[in-house]
Design a protein around this motif. Structure first.
Motif, short mmCIF file in Angstrom:
data_model
loop_
_atom_site.label_atom_id
_atom_site.label_comp_id
_atom_site.label_asym_id
_atom_site.label_seq_id
_atom_site.Cartn_x
_atom_site.Cartn_y
_atom_site.Cartn_z
N VAL A 122 2.65 26.71 22.33
CA VAL A 122 1.55 26.96 21.40
C VAL A 122 1.54 25.89 20.32
O VAL A 122 0.49 25.33 19.96
N VAL A 123 2.72 25.57 19.79
CA VAL A 123 2.83 24.53 18.76
C VAL A 123 2.50 23.16 19.34
O VAL A 123 1.73 22.38 18.76
N ALA A 124 3.09 22.86 20.49
CA ALA A 124 2.92 21.53 21.09
C ALA A 124 1.48 21.26 21.48
O ALA A 124 0.94 20.17 21.20
N TYR A 125 0.83 22.22 22.11
CA TYR A 125 -0.54 21.98 22.58
C TYR A 125 -1.55 22.10 21.45
O TYR A 125 -2.66 21.58 21.55
N LEU A 126 -1.17 22.77 20.37
CA LEU A 126 -2.01 22.79 19.18
C LEU A 126 -2.05 21.41 18.53
O LEU A 126 -3.01 21.07 17.85
N ALA A 127 -1.01 20.62 18.77
CA ALA A 127 -0.94 19.28 18.18
C ALA A 127 -1.69 18.22 18.98
O ALA A 127 -1.83 17.08 18.52
N LEU A 128 -2.16 18.57 20.18
CA LEU A 128 -2.91 17.61 20.97
C LEU A 128 -4.32 17.41 20.40
O LEU A 128 -4.85 18.31 19.73
N PRO A 129 -4.94 16.25 20.64
CA PRO A 129 -6.28 16.00 20.09
C PRO A 129 -7.33 17.00 20.54
O PRO A 129 -8.29 17.27 19.83
N ARG A 130 -7.20 17.54 21.75
CA ARG A 130 -8.14 18.53 22.27
C ARG A 130 -7.42 19.85 22.49
O ARG A 130 -6.22 19.87 22.75
N THR A 131 -8.15 20.93 22.42
CA THR A 131 -7.54 22.26 22.53
C THR A 131 -7.59 22.84 23.94
O THR A 131 -7.21 23.99 24.14
N THR A 132 -8.02 22.04 24.92
CA THR A 132 -8.18 22.57 26.27
C THR A 132 -6.87 23.15 26.81
O THR A 132 -6.84 24.27 27.34
N THR A 133 -5.78 22.40 26.70
CA THR A 133 -4.50 22.88 27.23
C THR A 133 -4.00 24.09 26.46
O THR A 133 -3.47 25.04 27.05
N LEU A 134 -4.18 24.08 25.15
CA LEU A 134 -3.78 25.24 24.34
C LEU A 134 -4.52 26.48 24.80
O LEU A 134 -3.91 27.55 25.00
N ARG A 135 -5.83 26.37 24.96
CA ARG A 135 -6.61 27.53 25.38
C ARG A 135 -6.23 27.99 26.79
O ARG A 135 -6.19 29.17 27.07
N ARG A 136 -5.92 27.04 27.65
CA ARG A 136 -5.49 27.41 28.99
C ARG A 136 -4.16 28.17 28.96
O ARG A 136 -3.97 29.14 29.70
N VAL A 137 -3.23 27.72 28.14
CA VAL A 137 -1.94 28.41 28.03
C VAL A 137 -2.13 29.83 27.50
O VAL A 137 -1.55 30.79 28.03
N LEU A 138 -2.94 29.98 26.47
CA LEU A 138 -3.17 31.31 25.90
C LEU A 138 -3.84 32.24 26.91
O LEU A 138 -3.48 33.42 27.03
N VAL A 139 -4.80 31.71 27.65
CA VAL A 139 -5.46 32.52 28.68
C VAL A 139 -4.47 32.86 29.80
O VAL A 139 -4.46 33.98 30.31
N ALA A 140 -3.63 31.91 30.18
CA ALA A 140 -2.62 32.17 31.21
C ALA A 140 -1.65 33.25 30.76
O ALA A 140 -1.26 34.13 31.54
N TYR A 141 -1.22 33.21 29.49
CA TYR A 141 -0.37 34.28 28.95
C TYR A 141 -1.07 35.63 29.07
O TYR A 141 -0.47 36.63 29.49
N ALA A 142 -2.35 35.66 28.65
CA ALA A 142 -3.10 36.93 28.69
C ALA A 142 -3.22 37.45 30.12
O ALA A 142 -3.06 38.65 30.37
N LEU A 143 -3.47 36.56 31.06
CA LEU A 143 -3.58 36.98 32.46
C LEU A 143 -2.26 37.51 32.99
O LEU A 143 -2.21 38.51 33.71
N ASN A 144 -1.17 36.86 32.62
CA ASN A 144 0.15 37.33 33.04
C ASN A 144 0.39 38.76 32.57
O ASN A 144 0.82 39.63 33.36
N TYR A 145 0.12 39.01 31.29
CA TYR A 145 0.36 40.35 30.74
C TYR A 145 -0.61 41.37 31.34
O TYR A 145 -0.21 42.49 31.68
N ALA A 146 -1.87 41.01 31.48
CA ALA A 146 -2.87 41.95 31.99
C ALA A 146 -2.59 42.32 33.45
O ALA A 146 -2.57 43.50 33.82
#
Length: 288
Positions: A122-146
């Motif tokens: 979350v910290v590392a991908y938040l530091a990237l110029p674009r948020t695409t990877t961050l959003r993908r990680v968060l969505v992947a986390y949500a899918l795992n839990y759901a």
């Protein structure tokens, strides 16, 4: 301080220290400074993905006990099926490899390493110029839990330490009895199929491989930690090999779905003097 609060404080201290060290060593001071400049825009950009994850976690916390009762009454009774499929594999792992040093290592990895492994992307991908990877990680986390919660409800099974108490020792709880307090708050002993520790750790490891050009130092660390968590789930007597295999499948499926649901953006990023030649900036809002 109660034992439960003491354990939480220990986890926060460990994870906080590791995040600080990894942020400097992996992300780098220059990228961290640039990320701080555009932090508010990035957070706003990732709000829907973060909100989705928060909603899934909240639903899991509220509905866990009710869904557990549904699973016990109507779920597939899979304990005997899993035991018949793999037999005493977990017992063999313990009897063959268990040592005090490995038990201490895998206990640490299962609690502290796992928490750090999920937090740092979350910290590392938040530091990237674009948020695409961050959003993908968060969505992947949500899918795992759901999906994991749905499978916990559909499949009712006990772990190997409950089925073979004379052959499989709950090494985590014998080595760290205080962890039982935390485990009882977030899990029950029939939430074994699939292993969410496995699926979430492999999810992080997969993203680390996919983003190895952005963070080459993170990839070997993430892969090592994720595989250590996978082994720990069986070594400590918590999960069956079947649970772990299902966890791998869930992880790869969630990563693929996250890439499908969150498309990359083509908007321009203004140049700057950081290592990537880009300056973090706001991106147009899009569905997560």
């Amino acid at each position: 301080m109660t034992p439960f609060l003491s354990l939480l404080a220990s986890i926060v201290a460990w994870v906080g220290t590791m995040l600080a060290v990894a942020s400097v060593a992996v992300i780098g001071p220059a990228r961290l400074r640039d990320a701080w400049t555009g932090l508010r825009a990035r957070l706003w950009d990732a709000r829907r993905a973060a909100g989705t994850l928060g909603a899934v976690l909240l639903a899991s916390a509220i509905g866990r006990s009710s869904l557990q009762a549904v699973s016990e009454l109507f779920g597939l009774q899979a304990t005997a099926l899993i035991y018949g499929l793999e037999g005493g594999f977990v017992a063999w792992v313990q009897s063959t490899f268990a040592t005090p040093v490995l038990t201490a290592y895998f206990s640490w990895v299962y609690v502290y390493g796992y928490a750090f492994l999920l937090a740092f992307p979350v910290v590392a991908y938040l530091a990237l110029p674009r948020t695409t990877t961050l959003r993908r990680v968060l969505v992947a986390y949500a899918l795992n839990y759901a999906i994991g919660l749905a499978l916990y409800t559909a499949v009712f099974a006990y772990g190997p330490r409950n089925v073979m108490p004379d052959m499989v020792t709950p090494l985590l709880f014998t080595n760290r009895p205080d962890v039982m307090l935390l485990a009882s708050e977030v899990n029950v002993n029939t939430n074994v199929f699939p292993s969410l520790h496995t699926s979430l750790s492999v999810t992080v490891g997969t993203f680390a491989v996919l983003t190895r050009e952005e963070y080459p130092r993170w990839t070997p660390v993430a892969v090592w930690l994720s595989l250590s968590v996978v082994v720990a789930t069986m070594y400590l007597g918590i999960h069956w090999l079947t649970d772990v295999v299902a966890g791998f499948a869930l992880a790869f499926g969630c990563v693929a779905l996250a890439h499908r649901f969150v498309d990359p953006r083509n908007d321009a990023v203004e140049p700057s003097g950081d290592a990537s030649g880009e300056r973090p900036g706001s991106e147009a809002a899009a569905d997560a």
